[in-house]
Design a protein around this motif. Structure first.
Motif, mmCIF file in Angstrom:
data_model
loop_
_atom_site.group_PDB
_atom_site.id
_atom_site.type_symbol
_atom_site.label_atom_id
_atom_site.label_comp_id
_atom_site.label_asym_id
_atom_site.label_seq_id
_atom_site.Cartn_x
_atom_site.Cartn_y
_atom_site.Cartn_z
ATOM 1 N N GLU A 261 0.992 -1.159 0.120
ATOM 2 C CA GLU A 261 0.030 -0.091 0.099
ATOM 3 C C GLU A 261 0.846 1.287 0.016
ATOM 4 O OE1 GLU A 261 -2.910 0.159 3.208
ATOM 5 O OE2 GLU A 261 -3.124 -2.040 3.096
ATOM 6 N N ASN A 262 0.583 2.120 -0.790
ATOM 7 C CA ASN A 262 1.113 3.357 -0.788
ATOM 8 C C ASN A 262 0.214 4.451 -0.616
ATOM 9 O OD1 ASN A 262 3.950 2.498 -1.336
ATOM 10 N ND2 ASN A 262 3.429 2.047 -3.329
ATOM 11 N N ASP A 263 0.471 5.702 -0.755
ATOM 12 C CA ASP A 263 -0.627 6.910 -0.325
ATOM 13 C C ASP A 263 -1.849 7.016 -1.346
ATOM 14 O OD1 ASP A 263 -1.414 8.829 1.112
ATOM 15 O OD2 ASP A 263 -0.459 10.466 -0.270
ATOM 16 N N ALA A 264 -1.512 6.732 -2.653
ATOM 17 C CA ALA A 264 -2.740 6.608 -3.479
ATOM 18 C C ALA A 264 -2.542 5.813 -4.577
ATOM 19 C CB ALA A 264 -2.705 7.971 -4.147
ATOM 20 N N SER A 265 -1.878 4.607 -4.314
ATOM 21 C CA SER A 265 -1.514 3.624 -4.958
ATOM 22 C C SER A 265 -1.465 2.044 -4.188
ATOM 23 C CB SER A 265 -0.456 3.638 -5.924
ATOM 24 O OG SER A 265 0.806 3.400 -5.317
ATOM 25 N N LEU A 266 -1.824 1.008 -5.023
ATOM 26 C CA LEU A 266 -1.530 -0.294 -4.372
ATOM 27 C C LEU A 266 -0.604 -1.014 -5.578
ATOM 28 C CD1 LEU A 266 -5.285 -1.522 -3.422
ATOM 29 C CD2 LEU A 266 -3.433 -0.978 -2.024
ATOM 30 N N THR A 267 0.204 -1.837 -4.985
ATOM 31 C CA THR A 267 0.684 -2.758 -6.201
ATOM 32 C C THR A 267 0.350 -4.263 -5.402
ATOM 33 O OG1 THR A 267 2.665 -1.266 -6.527
ATOM 34 C CG2 THR A 267 3.003 -3.737 -6.905
ATOM 35 N N VAL A 268 -0.091 -4.979 -6.356
ATOM 36 C CA VAL A 268 -0.564 -6.537 -5.962
ATOM 37 C C VAL A 268 0.276 -7.361 -6.680
ATOM 38 C CG1 VAL A 268 -3.009 -5.747 -5.346
ATOM 39 C CG2 VAL A 268 -2.743 -6.204 -7.828
ATOM 40 N N SER A 269 0.629 -8.326 -6.121
ATOM 41 C CA SER A 269 1.224 -9.595 -6.777
ATOM 42 C C SER A 269 0.949 -10.711 -6.353
ATOM 43 C CB SER A 269 2.760 -9.356 -6.812
ATOM 44 O OG SER A 269 3.287 -8.919 -5.477
ATOM 45 N N GLY A 270 0.778 -11.972 -7.174
ATOM 46 C CA GLY A 270 0.209 -13.145 -6.826
ATOM 47 C C GLY A 270 0.942 -14.090 -7.642
ATOM 48 N N GLU A 271 1.116 -15.362 -7.125
ATOM 49 C CA GLU A 271 1.731 -16.531 -7.913
ATOM 50 C C GLU A 271 0.872 -17.853 -7.564
ATOM 51 O OE1 GLU A 271 6.004 -18.205 -8.494
ATOM 52 O OE2 GLU A 271 5.939 -16.257 -7.446
ATOM 53 N N GLY A 272 0.599 -18.814 -8.551
ATOM 54 C CA GLY A 272 -0.004 -19.816 -7.992
ATOM 55 C C GLY A 272 -1.186 -19.816 -7.477
ATOM 56 N N ARG A 273 -1.860 -20.912 -6.996
ATOM 57 C CA ARG A 273 -3.228 -20.733 -6.542
ATOM 58 C C ARG A 273 -3.533 -19.977 -5.388
ATOM 59 N NH1 ARG A 273 -5.792 -26.942 -6.286
ATOM 60 N NH2 ARG A 273 -7.805 -25.632 -6.519
ATOM 61 N N MET A 274 -4.495 -19.309 -5.242
ATOM 62 C CA MET A 274 -4.818 -18.584 -3.861
ATOM 63 C C MET A 274 -5.250 -19.661 -3.023
ATOM 64 S SD MET A 274 -4.227 -15.189 -4.153
ATOM 65 C CE MET A 274 -2.797 -15.824 -4.981
ATOM 66 N N GLN A 275 -5.391 -19.331 -1.614
ATOM 67 C CA GLN A 275 -6.171 -20.322 -0.568
ATOM 68 C C GLN A 275 -7.475 -19.875 -0.519
ATOM 69 O OE1 GLN A 275 -4.343 -22.551 0.958
ATOM 70 N NE2 GLN A 275 -2.802 -22.122 -0.224
ATOM 71 N N ALA A 276 -8.498 -21.035 0.000
ATOM 72 C CA ALA A 276 -9.917 -20.742 -0.010
ATOM 73 C C ALA A 276 -9.997 -19.784 1.140
ATOM 74 C CB ALA A 276 -10.468 -21.956 0.330
ATOM 75 N N VAL A 277 -10.937 -18.676 1.302
ATOM 76 C CA VAL A 277 -11.329 -17.848 2.355
ATOM 77 C C VAL A 277 -12.840 -17.638 2.292
ATOM 78 C CG1 VAL A 277 -9.137 -16.472 2.306
ATOM 79 C CG2 VAL A 277 -11.119 -15.796 1.064
ATOM 80 N N ASP A 278 -13.388 -17.555 3.470
ATOM 81 C CA ASP A 278 -14.874 -17.407 3.827
ATOM 82 C C ASP A 278 -15.003 -15.895 3.573
ATOM 83 O OD1 ASP A 278 -14.817 -20.170 4.183
ATOM 84 O OD2 ASP A 278 -15.168 -20.003 6.135
ATOM 85 N N ILE A 279 -16.189 -15.389 2.976
ATOM 86 C CA ILE A 279 -16.599 -13.949 2.950
ATOM 87 C C ILE A 279 -18.099 -13.935 3.330
ATOM 88 C CG2 ILE A 279 -14.878 -13.013 1.573
ATOM 89 C CD1 ILE A 279 -16.813 -12.930 -0.797
ATOM 90 N N GLU A 280 -18.472 -12.705 3.620
ATOM 91 C CA GLU A 280 -19.878 -12.346 4.023
ATOM 92 C C GLU A 280 -19.832 -11.119 3.769
ATOM 93 O OE1 GLU A 280 -21.829 -13.948 7.551
ATOM 94 O OE2 GLU A 280 -22.758 -11.998 7.943
ATOM 95 N N THR A 281 -20.791 -10.831 2.650
ATOM 96 C CA THR A 281 -21.185 -9.461 2.170
ATOM 97 C C THR A 281 -21.777 -8.776 3.276
ATOM 98 O OG1 THR A 281 -22.883 -9.776 1.145
ATOM 99 C CG2 THR A 281 -21.057 -10.323 -0.095
ATOM 100 N N ALA A 282 -21.719 -7.387 3.599
ATOM 101 C CA ALA A 282 -22.360 -6.422 4.521
ATOM 102 C C ALA A 282 -22.145 -5.161 4.045
ATOM 103 C CB ALA A 282 -21.431 -6.760 5.757
ATOM 104 N N VAL A 283 -22.793 -4.160 4.417
ATOM 105 C CA VAL A 283 -22.538 -2.725 4.473
ATOM 106 C C VAL A 283 -21.275 -2.416 4.806
ATOM 107 C CG1 VAL A 283 -25.162 -2.309 4.623
ATOM 108 C CG2 VAL A 283 -23.575 -2.112 6.453
ATOM 109 N N TYR A 284 -20.755 -0.984 4.420
ATOM 110 C CA TYR A 284 -19.430 -0.639 4.506
ATOM 111 C C TYR A 284 -19.480 -0.458 5.952
ATOM 112 C CZ TYR A 284 -15.169 2.143 3.986
ATOM 113 O OH TYR A 284 -13.971 2.639 3.982
ATOM 114 N N PRO A 285 -18.048 -0.787 6.538
ATOM 115 C CA PRO A 285 -16.936 -0.931 6.095
ATOM 116 C C PRO A 285 -16.641 -2.812 5.823
ATOM 117 C CG PRO A 285 -16.603 -0.688 8.364
ATOM 118 C CD PRO A 285 -17.968 -0.417 8.115
#
Ligand code: EPZ
Length: 436
Positions: free
Chosen positions: A276-300
């Motif tokens: 994370e930078n002030d006004a930018s993001l650098t994202v990098s990934g390699e290979g398979r991601m891991q499973a994660v659980d999510i539940e949608t909700a109002v912000y945040p």
């Protein structure tokens, strides 16, 4: 109908600039109509929904045009209390913001009800109740809401559910009401805060936006101002999810990382590296991601608008993820299309059980709504062989040059069979306008 052909397998590398927020821009365009003078908006995305909103505002008498520098000018002086055409209104939910605008400005709003939508039932009963509490007499006749209020009076309104649209419509109407309005259980989304900042710069007196209690002291006059729309947090996260799905390293400029706390946390949990930078993001990934659980909700909480692209990523992750959708009741319709590509997903009511598979295979699939379009595009980027997206123009409703940006990052994406009717004519909006 426009189709998108995607040949999967290319990791994404490079840099892109994220556009301005669609949902913020649509609301602020309506809010701009409240000013006595012209407002000038920067960082407005060139998308179909923005074009539609511009046409709706023009239909009620506003001047709306892009200048040569790409800034959007809006002058509401000529707004009349007339009904915008149903054919425009039905295309975007944000059209209903015209109701708050007209009530505040002219004391009478006649707006066709926007109707249902492919992500579930989307009534406007909370908006209407809010208008009534401000003193409007509301009737529904022939598919139109008619609200009349020679005078709006401040009120205390507890919104049944923290609805983004209701909160924004109440801000528009109440900032010109007589006296003080207190909104409880207000939505806290960054787009709501952007609208409040904009209105305050015009002379409104709104406090507490970004919390669930907002206080609005009515103002008699709002002035024309310049404003820069916040970056689109949903677009930024969509590109980050794409990197998580196909791998690579991408820098995203024009991002406010603080608007993305929950998705960043979940993406890191899945295995993506995010700087994370002030006004930018650098994202990098390699290979398979891991499973994660999510539940949608109002912000945040985790945004419902990212649920669909996230499921594409999880469909290729290592392990089983549980995804619960709590905001909209029909937001898993696109899953059938992912199944055609080889995903293993079972939907039961509001929950999807996503068993990660090792590969997806390209197939003809149909875009059912905007975020489903992003999800299927991402799945196609990772799939073996060719994916053919039909109804691909729906993606243009809310992503500015999505396929161009993906090509810049190395994706093999082509657009074919573009239908003139699906391409908004931006030239009618001014000199700097270019067709999508
Ligand atoms: C906004 O829709 C966004 N649209 C949506 O983005 C986003 O998914 C949603 O907020 C939630 O974050 C715009 O900003 C233009 P709500 P909105 O009112 O305002 C129910 C996208 O893809 N409800 O917060 O319509 C409603 O049915 C779009 O960019 C009522 O029951 O959402 C839903 O279940 C899709 N009665 C829940 O509340 C009402 O009067 C939240 O809706 C109003 C809402």
């Amino acid at each position: 109908m426009a189709r998108m052909l995607i040949r999967g397998g290319n990791p994404l590398h490079g840099t892109i600039t994220v556009s301005g927020s669609k949902n913020s821009a649509l609301a602020i365009m309506a809010a701009a109509g409240l000013a006595e003078e012209e407002c000038i908006l920067e960082n407005v995305p060139r998308q179909y929904d923005v074009w539609t909103m511009a046409m709706i505002l023009r239909s009620i008498g506003a001047e709306v045009w892009f200048d040569a520098a790409g800034r959007l000018h809006i002058n509401g002086k000529g707004i009349r209390p007339v009904s915008p055409p149903y054919d425009l209104v039905r295309r975007i939910r944000a059209s209903f913001y015209v109701a708050g605008l007209l009530l505040a400005l002219r004391g009478y709003a006649e707006v066709p009800l926007p109707g249902g939508c492919s992500i579930g039932s989307r009534p406007v009963n909370f908006h209407i109740k809010g208008f009534e509490q401000l003193g409007a007499k509301v009737t529904i006749e022939h598919g139109c809401m008619k609200a009349r209020a020679p005078k709006l009076t401040g009120t205390h309104y507890f919104i049944n559910r923290a609805s983004v649209g209701t909160t924004i419509n109440m801000l528009l109407a109440a900032c010109r009401a007589e006296g003080t309005t207190i909104l409880e259980n207000a939505a806290k989304e960054p787009e709501v805060v952007d609208v409040a900042i904009f209105l305050n710069s015009m002379g409104a007196r709104i406090r507490g936006a970004g919390t669930d209690v907002i206080r609005i002291d009515g103002a008699t006059r709002l002035s024309g101002v310049e404003h820069t729309i916040i970056p689109d947090r949903l677009e930024a996260a969509t590109f980050a999810i794409a990197v998580g799905t196909v791998g690579g390293r991408v820098t995203l400029h024009n991002v406010m990382p603080e608007h993305l706390r929950s998705p960043i946390m979940k993406l890191r949990e899945a295995g993506l590296t995010i700087e994370e930078n002030d006004a930018s993001l650098t994202v990098s990934g390699e290979g398979r991601m891991q499973a994660v659980d999510i539940e949608t909700a109002v912000y945040p909480g985790f945004p419902t608008d990212l649920q669909q692209p996230f499921v594409s990523m999880l469909s290729l992750a290592d392990g089983t993820s549980v995804v619960r959708e709590t905001v909209f009741d029909g937001r898993f319709r696109y899953v059938d299309e992912l199944l055609r590509m080889g995903a293993d997903i079972k939907v039961e009511r509001d929950t999807a059980i996503v068993r990660g598979v090792e590969r997806l295979t390209g197939a003809p699939v149909e875009v059912t709504d905007l975020r489903a379009g992003a999800a299927l595009m991402i799945a196609g980027l990772a799939a073996e062989g060719e994916t053919e997206l039909s109804q691909a123009h729906i993606i243009d409703r809310g992503y500015e040059q999505f396929d161009d940006k993906l090509r810049t990052l190395g994706a093999d994406v082509r657009r074919v069979d573009v239908d003139e009717e699906d391409v908004p004519d931006f030239t009618v909006l001014g000199e700097a306008s270019v067709a999508l």
